[in-house]
Design a protein around this motif. Structure first.
Motif: not given
Ligand SMILES: NC(=O)c1ccc[n+]([C@@H]2O[C@H](COP(=O)([O-])OP(=O)(O)OC[C@H]3O[C@@H](n4cnc5c(N)ncnc54)[C@H](OP(=O)(O)O)[C@@H]3O)[C@@H](O)[C@H]2O)c1
Length: 285
Positions: A169-174, A233-235
């Motif tokens: 989650a630290q470097d991804r948007q989805e 918040e992450l898709y």
């Protein structure tokens, strides 16, 4: 005082046990990491048991890299089968009772209702095979054993799904996560308490038991819960196993029926999501 040896003491379950020893003042602990006691070396195991007065042993040592095991059958077998055999032999020789941790991966996952301890085992990967062989060695050698099959183990320690998701989650948007494998996460802190209660109560109801948290979920739903509970918040995209190829095949369904252990210990087991909150609190301390 009852002396308890914990092998694989630096793993996530071993560390969760170390965390709660103060709540079990009637137990004395000997924690042995791999450097102190390599369970694959039979003579070292025997020597260790002969030079320490041990009443119970909790075997938390394991080869747990499920995908690596596919190309490393020899080492998986060495730790999970031969290591378990060495421990059982030393226990038998020294009249020590053993709690051994096994896995939902001894099942093939073709059922659609929770697995009971009486269901047929049929592992679908090398790791599961090596763990099943270990169980069988123990059953043959040592009467005074508890084999606890657990599933989807995670905690604030070591490598596990919860920590992997928080790291990603630290470097991804989805993120795409598998949604067609069903099971139940198990907080290692809860399992640690169950194991120590068996010893504290000096249970003699030896045999195979299932333990996980309550409920049924998928890896996708588990990931979603991890992010929701952490306000991240992450898709997340639900995908099928076929779209996320791994070296080792996984059971599609590995929910464990826990009636037997609930009856023995007379305990209420927490829902997986409640336990996830506890694990996240510890992780964020
Ligand atoms: N993780 C899961 O999802 C899961 C699910 C179901 C069942 N289980 C079972 O639950 C038990 C505990 O799992 P865990 O997640 O706490 O595992 P873990 O974090 O991988 O810890 C296993 C420990 O065993 C040690 N070890 C490996 N080979 C050893 C050897 N030859 N002698 C002594 N120690 C050795 C490892 O040391 P190194 O780090 O130095 O290798 C590590 O500290 C295992 O038996 C596992 O099969 C796990």
């Amino acid at each position: 005082m009852t002396t308890v040896l914990v092998t694989g003491a630096d793993g996530q379950l071993g560390q969760c046990i170390q965390n709660i020893t103060h709540q079990f003042p009637s137990l004395d602990f000997l924690f042995a990491d791999r450097n102190t006691l390599d369970i694959t070396v039979a003579n070292d195991v025997l020597d260790f048991f002969e030079t320490h007065a041990i009443d119970w042993c909790i075997n938390c040592a394991g080869y747990t890299a499920v995908d690596n095991a596919e190309n490393d059958q020899e080492n998986a077998c060495k730790v999970n089968s031969i290591g378990a055999k060495n421990m059982a032999q030393a226990c038998q020789k020294n009249d020590v009772k053993m709690v051994h941790i096994s896995t939902d991966f001894v099942y093939d996952g073709l059922k659609t209702t929770p697995y009971t301890e009486l269901d047929k085992t049929n592992p679908v990967n090398v790791y599961g095979e090596s763990k099943l062989k270990g169980e069988n060695e123990i059953k043959q050698i040592l009467d005074k054993h508890f084999i606890i099959r657990t599933s989807w183990l995670y905690s604030e320690y070591g490598n596990n799904f919860m920590k992997t998701m928080l790291g990603l989650a630290q470097d991804r948007q989805e993120l795409s996560v598998v949604n067609d494998q069903l099971g139940t996460p198990t907080y290692a802190g809860d399992l640690a308490r169950v194991v120590l209660n068996i010893i504290k109560l000096r249970s003699q109801d030896y045999g195979v038991y299932h333990y996980s948290n309550e409920g049924i979920t998928s890896w996708f739903e588990f990931a979603k819960a991890i992010f929701e509970e952490s306000n991240i918040e992450l898709y997340i995209i639900p995908i099928d196993t076929k779209d996320y190829p791994t070296l080792a095949k996984r059971p599609r369904y590995s929910v464990l029926d826990k009636s037997k252990i609930k009856k023995m210990l007379n305990v209420e087991i927490l829902d997986w999501r409640q336990s996830l909150r506890k694990a996240l609190l510890k992780f964020n301390l």
